[in-house]
Design a protein around this motif. Structure first.
Motif, PDB file in Angstrom:
ATOM      1  N   ARG A 832      15.200  33.456 -29.683  1.00  0.00           N
ATOM      2  CA  ARG A 832      14.074  34.055 -29.771  1.00  0.00           C
ATOM      3  C   ARG A 832      12.735  33.331 -30.345  1.00  0.00           C
ATOM      4  O   ARG A 832      12.015  33.082 -29.774  1.00  0.00           O
ATOM      5  CB  ARG A 832      14.159  35.380 -30.181  1.00  0.00           C
ATOM      6  CG  ARG A 832      13.552  36.455 -29.301  1.00  0.00           C
ATOM      7  CD  ARG A 832      13.840  37.955 -29.753  1.00  0.00           C
ATOM      8  NE  ARG A 832      15.302  38.139 -30.297  1.00  0.00           N
ATOM      9  CZ  ARG A 832      15.238  38.344 -31.473  1.00  0.00           C
ATOM     10  NH1 ARG A 832      14.316  38.327 -32.308  1.00  0.00           N
ATOM     11  NH2 ARG A 832      16.620  38.510 -32.277  1.00  0.00           N
ATOM     12  N   LEU A 835      12.306  30.259 -28.414  1.00  0.00           N
ATOM     13  CA  LEU A 835      11.476  30.726 -27.258  1.00  0.00           C
ATOM     14  C   LEU A 835       9.820  30.698 -27.549  1.00  0.00           C
ATOM     15  O   LEU A 835       8.797  30.325 -27.277  1.00  0.00           O
ATOM     16  CB  LEU A 835      11.866  31.963 -26.671  1.00  0.00           C
ATOM     17  CG  LEU A 835      12.846  31.688 -25.467  1.00  0.00           C
ATOM     18  CD1 LEU A 835      13.652  33.246 -25.178  1.00  0.00           C
ATOM     19  CD2 LEU A 835      12.625  31.092 -24.400  1.00  0.00           C
TER      20      LEU A 835
ATOM     21  N   VAL B 189      12.777  42.007 -32.983  1.00  0.00           N
ATOM     22  CA  VAL B 189      13.821  42.613 -32.070  1.00  0.00           C
ATOM     23  C   VAL B 189      15.102  43.196 -32.960  1.00  0.00           C
ATOM     24  O   VAL B 189      15.705  44.121 -32.597  1.00  0.00           O
ATOM     25  CB  VAL B 189      14.060  41.742 -31.036  1.00  0.00           C
ATOM     26  CG1 VAL B 189      14.909  42.426 -30.276  1.00  0.00           C
ATOM     27  CG2 VAL B 189      12.634  41.574 -30.173  1.00  0.00           C
ATOM     28  N   ASN B 190      15.102  42.435 -34.084  1.00  0.00           N
ATOM     29  CA  ASN B 190      16.437  42.536 -34.692  1.00  0.00           C
ATOM     30  C   ASN B 190      16.434  43.892 -35.371  1.00  0.00           C
ATOM     31  O   ASN B 190      17.405  44.539 -35.771  1.00  0.00           O
ATOM     32  CB  ASN B 190      16.570  41.853 -35.659  1.00  0.00           C
ATOM     33  CG  ASN B 190      15.263  41.482 -36.463  1.00  0.00           C
ATOM     34  OD1 ASN B 190      14.231  41.678 -35.959  1.00  0.00           O
ATOM     35  ND2 ASN B 190      15.521  41.201 -37.701  1.00  0.00           N
ATOM     36  N   PHE B 228      18.671  37.871 -24.509  1.00  0.00           N
ATOM     37  CA  PHE B 228      18.467  37.052 -25.810  1.00  0.00           C
ATOM     38  C   PHE B 228      19.343  36.341 -26.293  1.00  0.00           C
ATOM     39  O   PHE B 228      19.615  35.206 -26.605  1.00  0.00           O
ATOM     40  CB  PHE B 228      17.770  37.877 -26.828  1.00  0.00           C
ATOM     41  CG  PHE B 228      16.006  38.076 -26.553  1.00  0.00           C
ATOM     42  CD1 PHE B 228      15.274  36.934 -26.042  1.00  0.00           C
ATOM     43  CD2 PHE B 228      15.428  39.097 -26.696  1.00  0.00           C
ATOM     44  CE1 PHE B 228      14.024  36.990 -25.848  1.00  0.00           C
ATOM     45  CE2 PHE B 228      14.070  39.464 -26.514  1.00  0.00           C
ATOM     46  CZ  PHE B 228      13.308  38.298 -26.063  1.00  0.00           C
ATOM     47  N   ASN B 229      20.534  37.223 -26.534  1.00  0.00           N
ATOM     48  CA  ASN B 229      21.884  36.917 -26.821  1.00  0.00           C
ATOM     49  C   ASN B 229      22.736  35.679 -25.934  1.00  0.00           C
ATOM     50  O   ASN B 229      23.746  35.451 -26.401  1.00  0.00           O
ATOM     51  CB  ASN B 229      22.689  38.175 -27.383  1.00  0.00           C
ATOM     52  CG  ASN B 229      21.798  38.872 -28.312  1.00  0.00           C
ATOM     53  OD1 ASN B 229      21.064  38.261 -29.004  1.00  0.00           O
ATOM     54  ND2 ASN B 229      22.318  40.140 -28.501  1.00  0.00           N
ATOM     55  N   GLU B 230      22.232  35.968 -24.721  1.00  0.00           N
ATOM     56  CA  GLU B 230      22.822  35.247 -23.654  1.00  0.00           C
ATOM     57  C   GLU B 230      24.287  35.891 -23.615  1.00  0.00           C
ATOM     58  O   GLU B 230      25.263  35.157 -23.115  1.00  0.00           O
ATOM     59  CB  GLU B 230      22.871  33.691 -24.116  1.00  0.00           C
ATOM     60  CG  GLU B 230      21.598  33.085 -24.307  1.00  0.00           C
ATOM     61  CD  GLU B 230      21.486  31.642 -23.946  1.00  0.00           C
ATOM     62  OE1 GLU B 230      22.644  31.014 -24.182  1.00  0.00           O
ATOM     63  OE2 GLU B 230      20.297  30.959 -23.930  1.00  0.00           O
ATOM     64  N   GLY B 315      11.096  35.414 -21.654  1.00  0.00           N
ATOM     65  CA  GLY B 315      12.475  34.902 -22.571  1.00  0.00           C
ATOM     66  C   GLY B 315      13.337  34.611 -21.600  1.00  0.00           C
ATOM     67  O   GLY B 315      14.534  34.639 -22.252  1.00  0.00           O
TER      68      GLY B 315
END
Lengths: 992, 413
Positions: A832, A835, B189-190, B228-230, B315
């Motif tokens: 993140r 990005l 986000v965390n 995000f974490n793929e 993202g």
């Protein structure tokens, strides 16, 4: 903060009132009744507030919670308290047939003392719940002090609870302090505790000196050990017990307050303890340049409220301790070893100090219960010794801490200013002996020591104490003593001695006179110092620097004054109080002291901080500024030889003066001027304080307090500020510019550069310079840090740079954008973040060579394209390759796993060497122009478990099939248990 | 602002107060919602705001009657907020609204049943929206925007009120979604993790019992987090759930979901139909999909470059970038098929030279080392079966299924 102030004032008023009229007993009974006074309301309100906040804290912040808890539960620890405590309690209890109060008192004391926090915490608690004024008040004082300290460190103040939690703030902040202190500190604390467990504490704490000792141990240990223990047990029960104990406690505490004859001794004893602290404290004021009055006030508050003189100090200590830690640890980050020294500094000195407080306690007790007195006396003696060492430490801390606070509190003082000097003298005379006795550790004469104990009001004693506390030196003391004498005799003659509000009396008068005195005497003093540069123990990091003789600037404020009478008091002491404490002090205290020392020492040595200190090795010629540091290093060196301790301590206490001494060369910065300016700044602060009762720190007009440097030295060691910056040691912008270019061209190693750059940064910060120069400094530092692989420093610089760039200050924006891109891809590996930082790149940025390079490195890394990666590695612009170094190992490993899985049957090592960037990067590349990197590569492969064989041509090849299962990532050789290899100095040296 | 007489103002305010108290006493949630929903800009609220600005001393009105003063704190803050809101002072409006919300939540806590849940939703929503507006105002004034953050902590508090047992628990997911929106906007986000944990680990309440609307939103956001974490399989399930349960009429929502679901599916080897992309106006993915089909590396790179900003912001850039390997696979397959046509016996040997030439035709310049590197990666990631003979610079393909399909599994598994 302001609440704190308010409370303090309230406390003062209250105390004053009780002093004269109330018989001791009354006061006891009063606990509940006293509530009516205005101060009380304050305290309760604040307490309650603090309480609630406190609880909130617990919930939210675990650390805070722990601390607070510890405060809470402290009382309990007494239960576990080891032999010492029991001894004390038993002895006291046995001897004392007295009222319940007393018995309650004794047990309470020991526990409470043991845990300074607990006392404070309790008091608060009770005040909140039960609305007992007294406890709360003593508490508030520390808070006030604490808050003041906080002022310089804005970060601390920020926490929301601050305003509300007058009482708690001290404790509340502790955690913060604690956190900041970092591992080294903790470890020490733990050591003592873990090693001794409670034992360590108990010896110290058992003595009433406990306050000091306790506070120190308390935070960390208590939080950990005590807290857990206490939590397990049922709290409510404890509370009740404590509560019951309170009456006794109060009675005791109040005794000192009572104006009666006995009070004097108590107070005097109390005061005695202070001088020691003063010695330590004096350092701070000098450096800070803060006016004496403020300092005095702090004390005054404590003394005034002194219902429990012993306790107050404790509370103060606890608060101060925290503060102390804050100050010191930050300041000394680089020089970790130092803090321990302070503690241990001079066992002898500390002991006396410590003892005095104890004596005070005892005296206090006497009045209450005459019967028990005799027995009590002896019992206390037994304990005292162990505690002594620690207490001294604490007191020192306290003093230090308080100094910062001064500006705020000090506001009140000016009015009382002139009075002070006059009244002092008689008391001073009498008191000094008391002080002396303390130092010598012969307390016997306690009662006898005070010739006319009955005559002096407690407040006066407090005043004297304060005065002495500010004295650094024997000389200072002497002069101070003289001044005090004058004042007091005058006061007695006037008949104002009992009527005057000693609490408000500013010390400055005394000090001022001192200043003049010292001015005259300053030359000799300095010469004394100069005489024996060798006496300062050399740190192992530092070559001995001949200290150059310098003329101490007269303006050094309090510092000069303080030289006064360290020794003198001692002499006096001998007469008075020898019999009492001697035995104990000698026997009991020392062993414990040393044991603690050794334990702590071993812990505190840890390497991390030393790396900067280590830098000193390289710069042999580093300027005078190094001298300032020598004490620091020296402290790290040897706690062993206590004989040197005092000297060292002296030298340490003078280090700030020395700094000023540097500026001697330049005519411009007359110290006086600077002082004046500082004075105005302080006054400004006071005005602010007064004008807006509840103004928060954030609202302070920092512009008015910004320093303008006058130092012309180009080179300056970095030393974390523990006080308000002194303009004479701060370099103005043009000098900083020179310093920067000096550092850039310097052939010395990174440690030196880092140190210099940090000091430049500090000067910039202190003067609030935010321009291209600032950016340049941070950029330079970031580059050096990258070069040396010091990522922590690099990150600090980068975050500053981001702020600077965001403000529109020009700099190498693109270069650093590339670095941060690389750093994210290669190190933090956060998608993140990556990005967002990619999306922030402007079009122009994407056209930049460095940024483009960074972007393609990113692409290579995400796709695993090792060929591309190592090609980019070789063509990296700027310092990009330094960051790529972070990933080289991983990339190689990845590549070899890919290859060994995909290629059959084998692959030549020469090819790998070429593809994986071994070729041409060899360290001894100077000899042969083209290094094929074969050897390095094969070694690397072997180290990673690859199986190498020779093929038919005799060339070395990688057997892929065999390797595919045998590859592994070796443990990095420089890995260290604590996970950060940069912490190891030796490693660091070898790498730079 | 139209002129409002004093009497009229007084009338409007008392009317509002009466309505409010009635709504509370009759537990009329929908009325309460209407009374609280600022952002609806309903005329009645606006006229009330005007009235409040004329009749400055509304608090005395509240104090007049016991009925009103019971909710005095709530109403006073609400009025102040509305006033500021009407005047356009959004920061002030937010601050007052925050106080109102706190008071309201306090009151809500005391109501045993969950009748006011809808009203609470409105409050949560308004807090967030107002905070966003206030932040916009702050930034335009050159101050640091921090109100949304404050709203986040307020919402967290509301979540704490709802997250326990009992009927109010149904509302927890709504607040969670508001929190998600806040955190995604803030870029923190965390912080979602703690909320997610409490939703997913709580066994008291079946997830399916939450309102559908909230479930979809929740799945959408958690799916995005997985992107995000793929963690593609997890992202796939969550986003697919959201897609399935999303109201089919809400095309905008469906499009939002697809924006993430398509890259996820692509990286799992599932390629969407063009009609889907067209229907939901997802043209940015057209070329990406095309490149995957054709094995056209150049096209993929172009597509990524063209929409770089958009992909970066949403993202999915890194996800799409990883499709390169699949494109390579496709390209190899194409070469293999062509070779098979000309010389079936030796088709399973791909010369690196040939691959490099194919890439050169795509205007991608790579030397043999790099091609070899790519091939090792492909083989390692199991996109190509076979081995690479370094000496002869040939990729030897397995005779069975040399280019295995992903079939819903992520690359490299």
């Amino acid at each position: 903060m302001h609440e704190g102030c308010v409370m303090n004032q309230g406390g003062n008023t209250q105390t004053v009132a009780p002093l004269d009229p109330n018989p001791i007993e009354k006061r006891y009974g009063v606990e509940g009744s006293q509530v009516q006074t205005s101060p009380y309301q304050y305290s309760t309100g604040s307490d309650a507030a603090s309480w609630t906040t406190h609880s909130v804290d617990n919930q939210v912040v675990q650390q805070n919670g722990n601390y607070s808890n510890s405060n809470y539960y402290h009382p309990q620890p007494p239960v576990p308290a080891t032999g010492n405590v029991q001894e004390t309690s038993s002895s006291t209890s046995g001897t004392v047939n007295v009222a319940q109060d007393y018995s309650a008192y004794t047990p309470y004391q020991t526990p409470s003392d043991l845990q300074n926090y607990s006392n404070t915490g309790y008091t608060n608690y009770y005040s909140g719940c039960y609305q007992q004024q007294q406890p709360s008040q003593p508490y508030t004082q520390p808070v006030g002090a604490y808050q003041n300290t906080g002022a310089p460190y804005s970060s601390f103040q920020n926490p929301g609870s601050y305003a509300g939690t007058a009482s708690y703030s001290g404790t509340y902040y502790n955690p913060a302090d604690y956190q900041t202190t970092t591992g080294g500190y903790q470890s020490t604390a733990y050591n003592s505790q873990t090693a001794g467990g409670y034992v360590n504490q108990t010896p110290t704490s058992s003595n009433q000196g406990n306050y000091t000792s306790n506070p120190y141990q308390n935070y960390t240990p208590d939080a950990a050990n005590i807290h857990s223990a206490t939590t397990a047990t049922a709290t409510p029960v404890h509370y009740q017990q404590n509560y019951q104990q309170w009456p006794g406690y109060y009675s005791q505490t109040e005794v000192p307050c009572a104006p009666g004859t006995e009070n004097l001794p108590a107070t005097s004893a109390f005061s005695q303890s202070f001088p020691v602290a003063g010695g330590v404290a004096s350092e701070m004021p000098a450096s800070n340049g803060q006016p004496a009055p403020s300092y005095a006030q702090n004390w005054r508050q404590e003394t005034d409220s002194s219902q429990p003189p012993p306790q107050q100090p404790a509370a103060a200590v606890s608060a101060s301790n925290n503060a102390y830690w804050m100050h010191q640890t930050p300041s000394q980050q680089a020089h970790y070893p130092v803090p321990p020294q302070n503690h241990y500094q001079s066992p002898l000195e500390t002991k006396p100090l410590y003892e005095t407080p104890i004596q005070g306690h005892q005296r206090a007790t006497y009045p209450q219960e005459l019967n028990s007195q005799a027995s009590i006396h002896q019992a206390p003696l037994g304990y005292r010794q162990p505690t002594q060492t620690t207490p001294s430490v604490d007191t020192q801390r306290v003093s230090k801490i308080q100094i910062p606070t001064n500006p705020r509190i000090a506001s009140n003082l000016p009015s009382g200013y002139t009075k002070m000097n006059k009244e002092r003298s008689p008391a001073g005379a009498t008191q000094t002996p008391a002080y002396v006795s303390v130092s010598m550790s012969n307390p016997k004469g306690h009662t006898s020591a005070m010739p006319e104990p009955g005559t002096f009001p407690k407040a006066l004693c407090g005043f004297v104490e304060r005065a002495f506390a500010r004295c650094k030196d024997d000389k200072e003391k002497a002069s101070c003593q003289a001044a005090l004498k004058k004042i007091i005799t005058q006061a007695t003659n006037d008949g104002t001695i009992n009527t005057r509000d000693w609490d408000i009396e500013p010390l400055s008068t005394v000090l001022n006179t001192d200043v003049t005195n010292t001015e005259s005497s300053s030359a000799p003093i300095s010469s004394l110092q100069n005489k024996s540069p060798t006496r300062r123990p050399k740190s192992r990091w530092e070559p001995i620097v001949e200290s150059k003789p310098f003329v101490k600037p007269a303006s050094t404020f309090t510092s000069g004054v303080k030289f006064g009478g360290w020794n003198h008091p001692n002499v006096n002491n001998k007469k008075s109080s020898e019999t009492f404490q001697k035995v104990d002090a000698v026997t009991g205290s020392k062993p414990t002291y040393f044991a603690q020392n050794s334990a702590k020492k071993s812990f505190q040595r840890p390497v991390k901080r030393q790396r900067f200190a280590g830098g000193a090795i390289d710069d042999e010629e580093s300027s005078d500024s190094e001298k300032e540091l020598t004490p620091y290093y020296s402290s790290a060196m040897s706690l062993a030889s206590s004989a040197d301790e005092k000297k060292r301590r002296d030298s340490r206490s003078k280090r700030f003066e020395k700094v000023q001494g540097h500026s001697r060369g330049n005519d411009i910065p007359k110290p006086k001027i600077s002082n004046v300016r500082r004075g105005t700044a302080l006054r400004l602060g006071e005005v602010l304080d007064e004008s807006c009762g509840s103004r928060a720190v954030e609202d302070m007009d920092w512009d008015a307090l910004t320093v303008k440097g006058t130092c012309q030295e180009i080179e300056k060691r970095y030393l974390r500020l523990t006080s308000a910056p002194d303009p004479t040691t701060v370099r103005p912008e043009d000098v900083l510019e020179k310093a920067l270019s000096m550092v850039q061209d310097s052939p010395k190693n990174y440690l030196y550069k880092c140190d210099q750059l940090k000091s430049i940064r500090q000067d910039l910060t202190v003067q609030r310079i935010h321009n291209h120069l600032t950016a340049k400094v941070y950029e330079t530092h970031a580059r050096f840090a990258l070069e040396a692989g010091d990522l922590t420093e690099y990150n600090q610089c980068l975050s500053q740079l981001k702020i600077l760039y965001a403000e529109g200050i020009e700099g190498c924006t693109l270069e650093f954008a590339a670095y941060s891109l690389l750093y994210i891809t290669l190190h933090s590996n956060n998608n993140r973040e990556l990005l967002s930082s990619m999306s922030r790149l402007s079009k122009e940025a994407k056209g930049d060579e460095a940024v483009r390079h960074a972007l393609s490195v990113r692409a290579a890394v995400t796709s695993g394209n090792y060929v591309m990666f190592f090609r980019l590695y070789k063509t990296a612009p700027n310092m990009n390759s330094c960051l790529m170094d972070l990933y080289v190992e991983k990339m190689r490993y990845k590549a070899v796993t890919f290859i060994s899985r995909s290629c059959r049957p084998s692959i030549p090592v020469s090819y790998l060497a070429q593809v994986l960037g071994f070729a041409g990067t060899s360290s001894e590349g100077t000899g042969e122009k083209e290094n094929d990197g074969m050897e390095e590569c094969s070694e690397w492969l072997k180290a990673h478990g690859a199986s190498l064989i020779a093929d038919s041509n005799g060339d070395m090849v990688l057997d892929t099939k065999a390797s595919s299962t045998s590859l592994f990532m070796p443990e990095p050789e420089d890995a260290v248990a604590h996970g950060d290899r940069y912490l190891d100095v030796n490693d660091f040296f070898t790498r730079t | 602002m139209a002129y409002v007489s004093m009497g009229e103002a007084h009338r409007r305010i008392t009317e509002y107060l009466n309505r409010f108290c009635d709504a509370v006493s009759y537990q009329d949630s929908s009325m309460l919602c209407r009374l609280l929903s600022f952002s609806s800009n309903s005329p009645s609220l606006l006229s009330l705001a005007d009235a409040l600005n004329v009749f400055q001393d509304a608090s005395s009105l509240i104090r007049q009657s016991d009925k009103f003063s019971e909710y005095g704190e709530i109403l006073a803050h609400l009025f102040r907020s509305l006033q500021s809101y009407r005047v356009g002072n959004l920061v002030e409006a937010y601050l007052a609204f925050e106080k109102f919300a706190n008071a309201f939540v306090q009151e809500f806590r005391n109501w045993e049943s969950a009748w006011a849940l809808e009203a609470l939703y409105v409050v949560c929503y308004e807090v967030r929206i107002l905070a966003e507006k206030a932040d916009k105002e702050l930034t335009s004034n050159g101050k640091s925007p921090e109100k949304l953050k404050a709203a986040g902590s307020l919402l967290m508090k509301v979540f704490g009120v709802l997250a326990g047992k009992g009927p109010k628990r149904v509302g927890a997911l709504y607040v969670t979604c508001q929190l998600f929106k806040t955190y995604f906007k803030l870029g923190t986000v965390n912080l979602c993790r703690s909320v997610i944990r409490s939703i997913e680990t709580a066994r008291i309440f079946d997830f399916e019992e939450f309102p559908r609307r909230d479930k979809v939103t929740y799945m959408y956001y958690t799916g995005r987090l997985e992107v995000f974490n793929e963690n593609f399989p997890a992202a796939d399930t969550k986003l697919s759930y959201a897609l399935q349960h999303c109201n089919p009429k809400r095309e905008r929502n469906i499009r939002m979901i697809l924006k993430y679901l398509i890259p996820v599916k692509l990286s799992l080897g599932v390629i969407p139909k063009d009609e889907l992309l067209q229907k939901y106006n997802l043209h940015e993915y057209m070329n990406v999909v095309q490149a995957l089909r054709k094995g056209d590396l150049r096209l993929l790179r172009h597509a990524l470059q063209e929409h770089e900003d958009r992909f970066l912001r949403s993202g999915v850039y890194l996800v799409l970038e990883k499709l390169e390997l699949q494109v390579y696979q496709r390209l190899m397959k194409k070469i293999y098929i062509i070779q098979k046509l000309s010389d079936p016996a030796r088709a399973h040997q791909l010369k690196l030279e040939v691959i490099a030439k194919a890439l050169r035709w795509l205007e991608i310049d790579m030397d043999l080392d790099e091609v070899e590197c790519i091939m090792t990666i492909l083989i390692y990631k199991n996109l190509v079966k076979g081995y690479l003979a370094h000496k002869s610079k040939v990729v030897v393909l397995s005779k069975q299924d040399p280019f295995p399909k992903l079939n819903g599994k992520p690359v490299g598994s």
